[in-house]
Design a protein around this motif. Structure first.
Motif, PDB file in Angstrom:
ATOM      1  N   HIS A 170      -2.600  14.993  58.870  1.00 57.85           N
ATOM      2  CA  HIS A 170      -3.751  15.818  59.273  1.00 57.85           C
ATOM      3  C   HIS A 170      -5.032  14.989  59.320  1.00 57.85           C
ATOM      4  N   ASN A 197      -5.624  25.997  55.423  1.00 62.19           N
ATOM      5  CA  ASN A 197      -5.161  24.658  55.784  1.00 62.19           C
ATOM      6  C   ASN A 197      -4.252  24.048  54.708  1.00 62.19           C
ATOM      7  N   CYS A 210      -5.012  18.993  52.155  1.00 62.05           N
ATOM      8  CA  CYS A 210      -4.295  18.506  53.337  1.00 62.05           C
ATOM      9  C   CYS A 210      -3.227  17.472  52.998  1.00 62.05           C
ATOM     10  N   ASP A 263      -3.351  14.228  51.962  1.00 60.79           N
ATOM     11  CA  ASP A 263      -3.669  13.047  52.751  1.00 60.79           C
ATOM     12  C   ASP A 263      -3.134  11.768  52.084  1.00 60.79           C
ATOM     13  N   TYR A 288      -9.156  15.532  59.098  1.00 64.64           N
ATOM     14  CA  TYR A 288     -10.112  16.518  58.574  1.00 64.64           C
ATOM     15  C   TYR A 288     -11.373  15.787  58.137  1.00 64.64           C
TER      16      TYR A 288
END
Length: 681
Positions: free
Chosen positions: A459, A597, A472, A474, A461
């Motif tokens: 993702h 999200n 998310c 990450d 962002y």
């Protein structure tokens, strides 16, 4: 020549003289021993010393053989002393009486250990003066006073009940149950060969084994000869009763009501072996005992087994009990109350029964373990009723490894480790929660020195701060985080959280690791470790303990399995994170479930605030490998201390690559938590 002959004559006479001297010496020693007779009290001590050594022939050689025939003597003494399991025999207070004619009385006190406890008594022996020295006049009362020739010694064992294993609500996880004993009455068999063949097919046992049971010495035409124990399925019982000579009888057995749902946790018992009896000598086991082989049955064996009672009595020829020689009251085994919630245990098993994985559930404020599940599984009752060799082979050869206990092992945690890495980074001051790491797109590398290797994420962002990175999931953020922390601080931080240590828990778990050889060696390995890859391997229960720090002011709780009233949380490692840093991490973990999200958004509820973290770990040989598997994780928990039913749940599935990744695990855990929250206690 003459000199040589004379020398030979002299040597011959010398040899004869020496032989005569030896003969006189032997005769002299014998005469001396007869003249200096061994004392009756010393002979009594010698006789008694032979008992524990089972040297009955030596005992017989010391008695006046007119007393009893050898065969009768050997049989009588061996059966009684060995039947009572006599040990530590001692005689004291020996008093030699006045000799009357050829008889010398000796009084003494005897004490020895038996199955029924210590036996003590005063007794009297009589020694007879013979040409060969003193001989013991034997009679049955030398074994036990008041025992006559026609009396019998009976050793009766009163079996102790094995303790139950119960869940936190008193529900039985292991205890008494009923099974069906399948037996044959030989006199009612019409066609043996056909009957044995049918029995073998139904029970999955060899006909030869059935035949051997019927050939035992005790078997008579009207005997019930047990050949197998089954779980009592009506269809099977009906088939068995169609065979002539077959009878069924209820029999009490150890039973495991949760079956596959708790077999790795509870374990099972089996009949003791000769090796068990030797290894546990003096602990009260006998040929008919059972012993815990695994799980809770093995862990709590000493407390569960109890101590059998025993009574040793003298019975007269007509069957009347004349005297109780010794008795020991039975002590039933202790009931073990676990922190486990049986319904939650079952629910987790039912959701994941077809998956290769495991689940751990704990109370996040007390550390009580509510569930430990490994899937796929096996029915531990099969070890009680009897497992055929074919069934045992199939379990061992099953590619899904149903006998393998997964919750005790270590696994690559993937993104489920990211909150822990965040805590280490904040504690070391490597970064702050508000620090923006910059948007790198979907792939990144530290420098060209990494070659073709890049860290990828799913993702894009902004801003790239801790809260959003957790929501998310990450990978790039946490690879950078690990590099900012640095190799030494990263390893030291994990060790401060229990890595490379034994988990303080009743069940031994494999210790978590951050490198195969104990050292993170390269920059790429460090970066990969930041998002739970590299060579990081974590035990699921250890991971749960680390997560408890987010709900207990930075203290990691010690997990526990044995139930205690009003249990208070006990810190395993204190102050691993500061309350301020916990608050920052919790914002992200709450967002994982409650932000649209978030990777765990499917778990969101309106009535209960939940938090969590998903994780997907790639298991492959290289970055280009497309054949590798993926391990799916989900760590979820109630986020408020006021929650009516606090819980922390961690589930792992070995291969979720084609099932939707960690989302597959989220869906399963959601169903489990819905049942848990909505269930009426």
């Amino acid at each position: 020549m003459k000199k040589k002959k004379r020398r030979q004559k002299k040597l011959k006479y010398a040899a004869i003289s020496l032989s005569i001297l030896v003969i006189f010496a032997v005769v002299g020693i014998f005469a001396f021993r007869v003249m200096i007779k061994e004392k009756p009290e010393d002979l009594l001590k010698e006789y008694m010393a032979h008992i524990e050594k089972k040297e009955y022939e030596e005992m017989y050689s010391m008695i006046d053989t007119k007393s009893v025939k050898e065969e009768k003597f050997l049989e009588r003494n061996s059966k009684i002393y060995e039947g009572m399991e006599v040990e530590n025999l001692k005689i004291t207070e020996i008093q030699v009486g006045k000799k009357e004619g050829k008889e010398v009385p000796v009084s003494y006190h005897t004490a020895f250990d038996t199955l029924a406890g210590v036996v003590e008594f005063d007794n009297k022996a009589v020694f007879v003066d013979t040409k060969e020295g003193y001989k013991l006049r034997w009679k049955d009362s030398l074994i036990i006073p008041n025992l006559t020739r026609t009396d019998k010694i009976q050793v009766e064992t009163i079996p102790a009940q094995r303790g139950q294993i119960l869940d936190r609500n008193g529900r039985m996880l292991a205890g008494k149950g009923l099974a069906t004993s399948v037996g044959i009455v030989p006199g009612k068999l019409e066609n043996k060969e056909e009957a044995f063949q049918k029995l073998g097919e139904i029970l999955q046992i060899q006909p030869e084994g059935i035949q051997s049971k019927l050939e035992a010495e005790w078997v008579k035409e009207d005997s019930f000869v047990p050949v197998a124990t089954i779980s009592g399925e009506q269809e099977t019982e009906d088939k068995l009763l169609e065979i002539s000579g077959v009878m069924l009888s209820d029999v009490e057995v150890r039973s495991y009501p949760l079956k596959e749902a708790a077999s790795h946790l509870i374990g099972y018992v089996q009949a003791v072996t000769a090796e068990d009896l030797e290894a546990h000598k003096g602990e009260g086991y006998h040929a008919n005992s059972v012993i815990g082989r695994s799980g809770m049955e093995g862990l709590f064996e000493k407390r569960l087994k109890g101590q059998d009672g025993c009574k040793i009595s003298i019975f007269s020829e007509d069957g009347t009990e004349k005297e109780v020689v010794a008795s020991k009251i039975k002590e039933d085994g202790e009931n073990i109350l676990l922190t486990i919630d049986a319904e939650l245990q079952k629910s987790l098993y039912e959701q994941f029964r077809e998956d290769r994985g495991c689940s751990v559930a704990i109370h996040p404020y007390t550390g009580e373990v509510l569930a430990l599940v490994s899937t796929p599984s096996f029915d531990n009752n099969e070890f009680i009723t009897g497992m055929s060799s074919e069934r045992w082979t199939s379990l061992n050869e099953d590619a899904n490894l149903p006998l393998y206990n997964r919750f005790r092992q270590i696994w690559c945690p993937g993104s489920s480790l990211k909150p822990i890495v965040a805590g280490i980074g904040l504690k070391t001051g490597a970064f702050t929660p508000e620090e923006d790491f910059g948007n790198e797109g979907l792939s990144w590398q530290q420098s060209s020195s990494w070659g073709d290797y890049k860290v990828t994420t799913l993702h894009v962002y902004e801003p790239v701060i801790l809260k959003n990175a957790l929501i998310c999931s990450d990978n790039i953020y946490f690879a950078k985080a690990a590099l900012k922390i640095g190799q030494e601080n990263f390893m030291k931080g994990l060790e401060g959280l229990g890595f490379k240590q034994e988990l303080p828990f009743e069940i031994q778990m494999s210790p978590s690791q951050y490198a195969n050889n104990g050292q993170i060696e390269t920059e790429i390995q460090l970066a990969d470790s930041g998002y739970g890859q590299g060579q990081i391997l974590v035990n699921p229960l250890h991971l749960a303990s680390m997560y408890t720090a987010f709900l207990n002011d930075g203290n990691m709780l010690k997990p526990s399995l044995e139930y205690q009233e009003e249990k208070q949380g006990e810190a395993w490692l204190e102050g691993v994170f500061s309350p301020e840093h916990v608050k920052a991490i919790m914002e992200g973990l709450i967002g994982v479930v409650n932000d649209p999200n978030g990777t765990g958004y499917a778990l969101r509820r309106d009535d209960i605030l939940l938090a969590g973290k998903t994780g997907t770990a790639e298991i492959k040989d290289s970055q280009e490998d497309t054949e590798g598997t993926e391990i799916g994780w989900f760590c979820s928990f109630t986020a408020e201390k006021e929650a009516e039913k606090p819980i922390m749940l961690i589930s792992m599935v070995e291969n979720v690559k084609d099932l939707g990744g960690s989302g597959y695990v989220v869906g399963k855990d959601k169903a489990v938590l819905e049942q848990y929250f909505e269930r009426e206690e």
